[in-house]
Design an enzyme around this catalytic site. Sequence first.
Site, PDB file in Angstrom:
ATOM      1  N   LYS A 130       0.833  -1.219   0.000  1.00  0.00           N
ATOM      2  CA  LYS A 130       0.000   0.000   0.000  1.00  0.00           C
ATOM      3  C   LYS A 130       0.862   1.261   0.000  1.00  0.00           C
ATOM      4  CE  LYS A 130      -0.408   0.115   5.040  1.00  0.00           C
ATOM      5  NZ  LYS A 130      -1.164  -0.414   6.193  1.00  0.00           N
ATOM      6  N   TYR A 190      17.706  30.094   4.390  1.00  0.00           N
ATOM      7  CA  TYR A 190      16.652  30.971   4.923  1.00  0.00           C
ATOM      8  C   TYR A 190      16.865  31.264   6.404  1.00  0.00           C
ATOM      9  CZ  TYR A 190      13.852  30.254   0.699  1.00  0.00           C
ATOM     10  OH  TYR A 190      13.402  30.226  -0.589  1.00  0.00           O
TER      11      TYR A 190
END
Length: 342
Positions: A33, A250
């Site tokens: 899955k 950043y």
Amino acid sequence: MAQIKLSKSAYFHNLEQICAKVGDKARVFAVLKDNAYGHGLAQIAALASEFGLKTAVVRDESEARSIESFFERIIILSHRANGAESTNAKFIYAINDFSNLEHIKSGSKVQITLDTLMHRHGLKKHELKEAFKLSKKRKINICGAYTHFCGADELSASFAIQNEMFLELKAYFKELCAEFGVKNPIFHLHNSAGIERDKNLANRDECVRVGIAQYGYAQFDESLELKPVLSLWASKLSERRLERGECVGYGGVFCAKEPMDIATYDLGYGDGLLRYNGKGEFVFNAKDKMLGRMSMDSFSSDSLSDELCVINDANIWAKYFDTINYDILVKLSPSLERVVVE
Ligand SMILES: *Cc1c(COP(=O)(O)O)cnc(C)c1O
């Protein structure tokens, strides 16, 4: 270019360990899955099939369709019955509550989820007889039943209690099969942690649904010797010298105390990695540090290698971000290139 490498030898090694413990390859279902836990559904399905596994467990019909050619049986876990189910004889839909039996297309193959302790999905004992009656009336093809452990990964009593509850329901389910003429029902319950913990697995007749263990992650120390199948690699985009006092990324969260050489690599949180905020010291591969905040498509490191291994052990990431290895692996973007290596 960034790349996921899938080690065929590690995968086969893990499957061999698991099949040896279960005692029979035919009883091992591969849980594929969610893009095979982020590994890559197409690649892992092909390998599982080459190894000789016949049954896959997936999330939805679209996953089932994409790997249809590789397996004899595909169990679909998370489906809401809508009357438009596939007539593909390989597809088996999990019935997660009674109403799904009212809406599923006649002729569909189903397995009944049994609600034991988890209370996430499943039918209770008192609903089973009605379920068989309705299935007979609506020509729904019941081909087995299963339950799911809610706490096999924790050393609590729930594992043993749920096992007992399942065995009791299984006996009743078999009686109903006999009464309603359902032949050869298949039963399955163990997940990876259950496989590890059950000392008597080879003497049981249920099938197992193995997820994380096939990808190389055991949850108990005394368990199988498994090897991670996936490694994630980044490529160097650029290189520079940070002078003393210069800060990278950043917010300038990391600043060089001395002149140092750094490189920036082509992976970021846009690729499904959890975003490192630049705080603390994050040694992501047991050797190299991430420097400053991770960007969407890049991060900087004190490594200068052209190709840099970013994940070789998902537990390092899971520990740093206070989560589980599943969470690290499954988020890896489906658009990353995946290659199978020996
Ligand atoms: C995900 C899942 C599994 C596999 O669990 P692991 O812990 O990865 O082995 C088995 N059964 C069901 C119903 C699941 O949802």
